[in-house]
Structures are given as structure tokens and as C-alpha cells.
Scaffold this active site. Structure first.
Site, short mmCIF file in Angstrom:
data_model
loop_
_atom_site.label_atom_id
_atom_site.label_comp_id
_atom_site.label_asym_id
_atom_site.label_seq_id
_atom_site.Cartn_x
_atom_site.Cartn_y
_atom_site.Cartn_z
N HIS A 108 0.85 -1.18 0.00
CA HIS A 108 0.00 0.00 0.00
C HIS A 108 0.89 1.22 0.00
O HIS A 108 1.88 1.28 0.73
CB HIS A 108 -0.88 0.03 1.25
CG HIS A 108 -1.96 -1.01 1.21
ND1 HIS A 108 -3.02 -0.94 0.35
CD2 HIS A 108 -2.11 -2.16 1.91
CE1 HIS A 108 -3.80 -1.99 0.53
NE2 HIS A 108 -3.27 -2.75 1.47
N CYS A 139 -0.67 2.10 -4.84
CA CYS A 139 -1.44 3.28 -5.24
C CYS A 139 -0.46 4.44 -5.39
O CYS A 139 0.48 4.56 -4.61
CB CYS A 139 -2.45 3.65 -4.15
SG CYS A 139 -3.62 2.32 -3.83
#
Lengths: 474, 427
Positions: free
Chosen positions: B171, B208
Site C-alpha cells: 500500500h 497506489c
């Protein structure tokens, strides 16, 4: 432990002197003697040599070369490496007008053919022997190497495979002499293994070249297949007990149905040795397993080892008369080259340490790093100021390289993690703001109170000075 | 008086750290000045790389991040298949998905919803696992500043002719990547860590806002690519209903699909790969950074220069051996190698005492065939090899999703199961 800020000391004391270290000059004396019939060649060779050294500073800038006529004895320096070149007449028939060159210890005998030779040929020969080209397959320098010999059978289950090899005798016969000679440069540890099932990851293509004896059609490995020959996923090649550099030597025995397996050269013809080197990694020899006339696998391994260690090869037209495996010219050239490379590496490492310490100003530098850096500087100092022989040059420079790398890669020399400015504010404000507000308010109140008191005091003095009895409440 | 002095002293004592913090934030040297990567020998330009390394990092833990572990394991498998040996791969997995109590299919990790290919297998080597995957360890690996007690398999022993593939997944956000849910690494730290000896680095990120992570790089010869742009998320590809979580991310799925079509001798270039980037397939805008990759362009760089372990070789010639100290007396007419007798009769294949090196290919079928004595027919599973134990070395029946075939083989020929696997399941 004690964290000592030695960074400033390192910068201020040693920075200017480090640049002086880049001027390493190793002295080499070559005495030139000629038989009377070729005496006219001598001045030509001398002038050609001088012009060559002047024009090729990048290659011989680290050497202090002196080529002198033998009769001139005054220019002999103390501990320079001394070589001698004797020009004579060709004793046996010199084929095709090529000179007959023989090396023994540090002497070179040049037999000049009837047609004579050019001075530039002599100079070029000297260049090849004194400053040979670095083999591109040379492995990284390390004071210790681990040599891992593996006998790999592609598939022993079908029979006809190699069950063992007379490796101890082979090492004694082929490798021990050269390893003993190279022991001043590196220490060697040898390990060996036999494996019975080492499949290839691909199918070699069948031999396309028609040979007179159709039995030797076999299978072939071209350049692309050679690149992917080592099936690292399935072969266990060397034990990894420590961090030494490992040079692998593999003797591969193809499975029964795939014999003989040929290695192709880049031009498509079959290699005569059926062996190849993987740069910086090791060498592979593929076994014919027939009674064909061929070189012993360990002779092949020996020459592969020489290439991997960067041992310069003597040009083909030169004969070597020597008891040892390597001639003194080769060993000296290797020692000089490795010594210079190590010195350059040390200087780069020390420069990088300084840049790193500069970049991260609040990184503490530990005592052991300081000790290593000072040790490396001592060794560098030795190398540059004292006239060392080639062997001690190599050992001191390798010490310097080990110490400087250890200092640079010390686990404590790690850049601290980066914290953006916003993070710092965000962390510190909730800590200090709740505490500082009451303190600030209290300070302001104190200051106001103090000012009022002072005003009152001054006012009281003024009243007293201006006379009148102050009404006292007694 | 004392009270006043005391409070003033206390106030000063509190203010000083805050003041120094503010001052240092203004006066501190910016840690990302451009510093040329040392040990990159200028004469090595024009010389290619001679060895490959890969650092594959999965930075997130917990069961619902199964797909990140599958990402890293998928890349591991591809990179191994293309030739980088285990000794040159550093695999960091922050959690164990295969042996997680919530895994319905224990000891397996799948990357596609049909559970066709087990990435965990029997032959993987995880170098940093669980809580060892921290920002500090990652930076120590990349900069080479590991403790003396760290074993060889956990070190990046690259030299100035190594090409390194660095793949990170987890992440992330704007210029940071989250490690283990409690710390993060910033783009500046990654940029500073790339100063180790190397020839070229390929940096690939799947998180991301991944493209922000390579925005701060400054060392030369780095090619970088990320899965999504600033402000964008990277999405997962598909869920598997029985496992219960997403099993792969769409960018990594795209990369792995592409790599399945590459083999060790492929001549496809990095530019070919980048040209195939399609935001509608990847579901985010993947980016490339090549301004630091100056010695050659992406169009001149092969995929196998980073993903495969392909090295240049030099063929030794006898004439060359002469110059290296080999002479006539080294020619032999006998062998120094002892040969097993050539068996005129084919040897019986000892089906349960053979020592296969490549144990990962045997799996369930080998286990059953060698242990079950009274089993007549082993049930078929897609991709498995079957042997009947009444005639243990009779043949094999292999099925793949596309077809089912039966092959006979002679007991004397070796490795029946491997041959079947190779013939029918190798892509």
C-alpha cells in the site's frame, strides 16, 4: 559505545593529500643491450619507446618507465623492477621474418631475423608484456577465493555416467603449482562435489554440420544456449558458508543419448576445447567421454582460472623458459595492475565516505570506522611514499581496499530516514503547544508584574527625592 | 523570586528543543544532492552486465493483502524461470499467506481465480520473512550495510557489472510506501538507498500512486516504472470466491502475463513492454521514468537484461590456452574420470529410491505413486500426472485445462513424471 565525531578531522587533515595520492608512479627499469651487428637499432628503439610512453599516458601513467642502454649504469634506481632486453641474431631459422623471442625470468632475448625488424615491433612487444590488456572476464578482486569444482552428470540413471573423478591428483598436478605461485596475490580454498542428476533447462539442437565420421554428429550448443546453460534453478553448485567470492568450475557429462555435445564458437565452428568461460563467475568444460585426443579438463580449468584471475597471457609468438607456470613478467604485470586497481578503489571508497559524512551532517561516525579509515590511509601512504616491491605493493593496497570498503559498508554508516518539514512540525507542535501556552501566559504576567513593581519603586524614589515626609503606616 | 526564576528556567528548557527543531529544519542540508554513484567505473560503459540480481519486496501483512504476496511470488517465479538463481534473488514477504490459518488451501498461494498454478510450490526461498521486512532492513540490503552476522543469502552482493531488478508492492501513497502497517519508506529514502554498486537498476512499483515513488531518484542508470499516477489508485484484478480475497493486482497481472510469453532467449526490449501499457487494461495510468537511463535507451535494452540471468560467455580456444601456460604434455589420451559401466540392459527405474534434485515437479502424484501400494487409479486433477501402481512405470495421464493426453514410456527411460510434466505442462 562512544560515538566520536571524527568527520571534520578526516576532511581537514587528509582531503588535500588524497589528491596527491592519485599520482602513483611505479618505477620500472629496462636495460637494452644489443649485439654489435644490430647496434644501430638501439637509439631507434629508445626514441620510439619515449614517444610511445609520452603519447599513451592513460595506459602507462602509473608507471615510471626507463629504457636505458646497458652501458649507462648511472640511472639505476633503488627498488625499481628491473628487466633486460638483449637483441641478438636469430639462431634458428626465423620463419617469415618474425623475430624469435624467448623469456626467462626477467630477461628477454630477441633474435632478429636477416631482414631486420622495426623498432615499433620491439616497443609493442614490451608494451604487451609490461602493460597487458585486462581480460574482460576478470573477477572482482578479493584476497580470498573459493574454487568450487563440480562434476555434473546430466542424468546418471540411464547408465554410462561418470561416478567419480581423480580430482586430488588432478589438482596436485595441474593447479597446485599455479595456486602456490599466485598465493602472494590471493588465498584459495578448494571444494569439490559430484552430482548425478543435473538436467539442462533446454534441449540442445542436433548437430547440423556433416562430419566425415557420422558418429560425431552429436548435439550442439550455440551462443544463445551457452548463455543459458547454467541451470541455476536446479543445480546446487557451491556452498555459501561465508562471503568469499566463489569461482565455479564445472565438468559436465551429458546424458548417454546426448553425446557428444559440442560447444560452438561465435562463428559457428566447433570449439577445440569444448569449454567456455562465464565472466566473473567461472568456467564450464563439457566432457567428450571418448578416447579422442584432447586437453585434460584440468588444464582447461587452469587456463580458465588464469583468465578469471586476470593473469595476463603471454603473446603467442613468445616462448617462455621457466620452471614455474607463470613467467616473472606475467606475475609482475598482474601484481602491478591489481595493486593500481586496488589503490584506485581505496581512493574512491574514501572519497565516498567523505561525501557521505558531508551529506548527512549529524550522522555519528564510530570508532571502528575511524580506525579503518586511518588504517587505510596508512597503507595508502606506504604505497605512495615508499618504494615497494610489486608483492608488497599488492598486499598493502589490498589491505587498504579491504579496510576502506569495511569502513564504507560499516552498518553504522546509514543515512537517517528523511523527515519532511511538515512531519517535523506535525510531531512537535502537539507536544510543545499545550505546555508552552500556560508558560507563555505566565511569563507575560510576570513581566507585567515586574514592570509595575519597577514603576512603583521608581515612583516611590521620586516621591522621596522630591522631599516631603512620606506618610508611613507605623 | 525563586519561583519566577524557576518558571523562566523551565520555560527556556521547553523552548530550546522546539527552537532547535525549527532551526534545523531550515538550516539542515538537503539530503538529496546529486552524488554520482561511486564504483561505477567509467570504463565499464559499453561493457554489458555480467550478472543479475533481483530484490522483490512485499511490504504489507495480513490476510486481506493476500494479493501483494501473490504479486511478489509471481514475480519471483517468473524471474527464476528466466534464469536468475536463488542465490541472486532476495525475496521479502511481510506475511505468510500460504500457512495462514485463514487459507482454505493451505501451503499454496495462487495468483489467478481458477487456482491453476501454485506459486508457493516446494522450492522457494524467502530471505526476509514476517517482521524482518522493515524499512531499515530494506535500506540495509540495498546499501550493503548489513551486520556482519547476516548470512550470505540475505545480502545483495552486487558489483559494478550487476543489473538489479527492484520490485516493490504494497500500500502506498504520495511519495511513500507503507511497510507492515506501522512504518513507511519515503521516495527520498529509496533515492538515497540506490547508491550501491550496480550497472543498471530497473525499479518497478505496484502500489497506489506508485509513480510518485520514483520521482525523487537521482542516481544514474536507473529505469523506473510504476503502476499508477499521482492521485490514482491501483486496483486488484480479480477475486477468488473460495479463497475469499483478491488474488492479484491488475498491474502485476499484466506484467506476469507478458513475462509468460518471454523465454530466456527472447529479444523483446523494454520499450516493447512499455509500449503495451494500456490504462484500460491496467485500470490505472502506468508511468515510466527513463531520464536517468542515459547510457542506452529502453529500446536497446532487452527484457532479459533485467528479468533474466543471461550472461555473455567466452569460448576458450586451444591456441589461447597455449599462451596461458598449457603445453603439449597436457594432452591426454586417457580419462581422469571414472565411468560407470555402460549397461547393455536397461536399468530398472527405482521408483522410490531416486534422489530427484528437482523435487518441486513431483508433487502430489509422485507422492501417491511411490507410497500407495494398492491404489489403482489416482484421481485426476488439472495438471497432475497419474500412474497406476500395478504397473508403476507404465505411463502418465496429464490433463491441462485445454486437453488431456496419455503418454507411454519405457521403464528404463528416466524421470517419467518429469517428462510428462515437461511435455504437457510447460508453457
Amino acid at each position: 559505545t562512544c560515538h566520536i565525531r571524527v568527520v571534520f578531522q578526516v576532511q581537514q587533515l587528509f582531503f588535500p593529500e588524497l589528491f596527491a595520492f592519485l599520482q602513483l608512479r611505479l618505477p620500472i627499469d629496462i636495460s637494452l643491450k644489443s649485439c654489435p651487428s644490430h647496434a644501430t637499432l638501439v637509439p631507434q628503439i629508445l626514441s620510439e619507446f619515449t614517444s610511445w610512453t609520452n603519447s599513451h599516458n592513460d595506459r602507462c601513467g602509473h608507471l615510471d618507465l626507463h629504457l636505458v642502454n646497458k652501458s649507462d649504469t648511472s640511472s639505476y634506481l633503488g627498488t625499481a623492477s628491473r628487466y633486460s632486453v638483449k637483441l641478438g641474431c636469430c639462431r634458428f631459422t626465423c620463419a617469415n621474418g618474425h623475430p624469435e623471442i624467448t623469456l626467462s625470468d626477467r630477461n628477454m632475448q630477441l633474435g632478429i631475423p636477416k631482414e631486420g625488424i622495426r623498432a615499433s615491433d620491439v616497443v609493442r612487444t614490451l608494451e604487451d608484456l609490461l602493460i597487458p590488456h585486462v581480460p574482460s572476464v576478470q573477477a572482482q578482486f578479493s584476497p580470498r577465493y573459493r574454487l568450487a569444482f563440480s562434476l555434473l552428470n546430466e542424468d546418471a540413471a540411464v547408465g554410462g555416467a561418470a561416478s567419480s573423478w581423480a580430482i586430488e591428483d588432478a589438482i596436485d598436478g595441474y593447479l597446485t603449482p599455479t595456486l602456490t605461485e599466485l598465493s602472494i596475490v590471493h588465498n584459495f580454498t578448494i571444494e569439490s562435489q559430484v552430482q548425478y542428476h543435473a538436467p539442462l533447462a533446454f534441449e540442445p539442437s542436433p548437430g547440423s554440420r556433416t562430419v566425415a565420421d557420422s558418429e560425431w554428429k552429436g548435439y550442439e550448443l550455440d551462443q544463445d544456449e551457452l548463455k543459458t546453460f547454467i541451470n541455476s534453478a536446479e543445480w546446487t553448485l557451491a556452498s555459501s558458508v561465508n562471503n568469499d567470492i566463489v569461482l565455479h568450475f564445472i565438468l559436465f557429462v551429458p546424458t548417454h543419448s546426448r553425446r557428444p555435445l559440442w560447444v560452438l564458437k561465435p562463428d559457428g565452428t566447433r570449439s577445440s576445447t569444448n569449454a567456455f568461460i562465464i565472466p566473473q563467475w567461472g568456467g564450464v568444460a563439457i566432457e567428450y567421454l571418448s578416447a579422442r585426443d584432447r586437453a585434460h579438463p584440468f588444464a582447461i580449468f587452469r587456463s580458465q582460472l588464469h583468465s578469471l584471475l586476470g593473469v595476463p597471457s603471454v603473446p603467442l609468438n613468445i616462448a617462455v623458459k621457466s620452471d614455474s607456470v607463470l613467467s616473472a613478467w606475467q606475475l609482475d604485470a598482474l601484481l602491478r595492475r591489481r595493486g593500481v586497481e586496488n589503490t584506485k578503489g581505496t581512493i574512491e571508497a574514501l572519497n565516498s565516505i567523505m561525501k557521505l559524512a558531508d551529506r548527512i551532517s549529524n550522522m555519528p561516525v564510530r570508532v571502528d570506522v575511524r580506525g579503518d579509515v586511518l588504517g587505510a590511509l596508512d597503507a595508502l601512504d606506504d604505497v605512495h611514499t615508499h618504494r615497494l616491491s610489486s608483492a608488497s605493493l599488492l598486499s598493502r593496497s589490498s589491505e587498504a581496499l579491504t579496510l576502506s570498503s569495511r569502513a564504507f559498508f560499516n552498518p553504522g554508516m546509514l543515512a537517517m530516514l528523511y523527515f519532511p518539514v511538515e512531519h517535523k512540525y506535525a510531531v512537535y507542535t502537539p507536544l510543545f503547544a499545550p505546555v508552552s501556552v500556560p508558560l507563555l501566559v505566565a511569563t507575560i504576567k510576570e513581566i507585567r508584574a515586574w514592570r509595575q513593581e519597577r514603576r512603583k519603586k521608581l515612583g516611590g524614589d521620586a516621591k522621596r527625592d522630591s522631599g516631603g515626609e512620606a506618610s508611613t503606616d507605623n | 523570586m525563586v519561583c519566577r526564576a524557576g518558571s523562566v528556567a523551565f520555560l527556556i528548557w521547553c523552548i530550546i528543543p522546539l527552537a532547535t527543531a525549527i532551526i534545523s529544519s531550515f538550516g539542515g542540508a538537503s539530503p538529496h544532492e546529486a552524488i554520482e554513484s561511486f564504483f561505477t567505473n567509467s570504463s565499464s560503459e559499453g561493457r554489458g552486465h555480467t550478472n543479475n540480481w533481483a530484490v522483490l519486496v512485499c511490504a504489507s501483512r495480513y490476510w486481506f493483502n493476500y494479493r501483494h504476496m501473490a504479486n511478489a511470488l509471481g514475480m519471483y517465479r517468473s524471474v527464476k524461470r528466466l534464469g536468475i538463481p536463488d542465490s541472486n534473488i532476495i525475496l521479502m514477504l511481510a506475511d505468510d499467506a500460504a500457512c495462514n490459518p485463514r487459507n482454505k488451501f493451505p501451503a499454496t498461494v495462487y495468483a489467478n481465480p481458477g487456482r491453476l498454478l501454485d506459486l508457493y510450490g516446494e522450492n522457494i526461498e524467502v530471505d526476509y520473512r514476517g517482521y524482518e521486512v522493515t524499512v531499515e532492513n530494506f535500506i540495509r540490503v540495498l546499501t550493503g550495510r548489513v551486520e556482519a552476522s547476516v548470512p550470505r543469502s540475505k545480502r545483495l552482493l552486487s558489483d559494478e557489472r550487476s543489473n538489479i531488478l527492484v520490485y516493490m508492492t504494497g500500500h502506498g501513497g504520495n511519495e511513500f510506501l507503507k511497510f507492515q502497517d506501522n512504518e513507511e519508506i519515503s521516495a527520498f529514502d529509496i533515492a538515497d538507498a540506490f547508491e550501491q554498486m550496480y550497472h543498471e537498476i530497473f525499479f518497478m512499483i505496484d502500489t497506489c500512486q506508485a509513480n510518485t515513488l520514483y520521482s525523487k531518484l537521482y542516481s544514474p542508470n536507473i529505469l523506473a516504472t510504476g503502476s499508477s499516477d499521482l492521485g490514482e489508485n491501483s486496483y486488484s484484478y480479480e477475486n477468488d470466491d473460495e479463497i475469499g480475497v483478491s488474488v492479484i493486482d491488475s498491474y502485476t497481472h499484466f506484467v506476469l502475463e507478458y513475462l509468460e510469453g518471454i523465454n530466456k532467449t527472447s529479444q523483446a526490449t523494454m520499450q516493447d513492454f512499455f509500449d503495451l501499457y494500456d490504462p484500460s487494461i491496467i485500470k490505472s495510468t502506468a508511468g515510466v521514468r527513463s531520464d536517468l537511463f542515459t547510457t542506452r535507451s529502453a529500446a536497446q535494452t532487452l527484457i532479459t537484461d533485467f528479468f533474466g540471468g543471461v550472461a555473455q560467455v567466452e569460448v576458450l580456444e586451444e591456441e589461447a590456452m597455449a599462451g596461458l601456460g598449457v603445453d603439449e604434455e597436457n594432452r591426454v589420451h586417457t580419462e581422469g574420470v571414472t565411468i560407470l559401466p555402460d549397461s547393455s540392459q536397461p536399468a530398472r527405474s527405482p521408483s522410490h529410491s531416486r534422489d530427484y534434485r528437482s523435487s518441486r515437479k513431483e508433487g502430489l502424484c509422485y507422492f501417491l505413486a511411490t507410497r500407495s501400494v494398492h491404489l489403482d487409479l489416482v484421481h485426476l486433477t488439472p495438471g497432475l500426472v497419474v500412474g497406476s501402481t500395478l504397473a508403476p512405470s507404465l505411463g502418465c495421464f496429464c490433463t491441462t485445462p485445454a486437453k488431456a493426453t496419455w503418454s507411454w514410456f519405457h521403464p528404463a527411460t528416466a524421470t517419467p513424471f518429469e517428462r510428462c510434466y515437461d511435455n504437457h505442462l510447460k508453457r
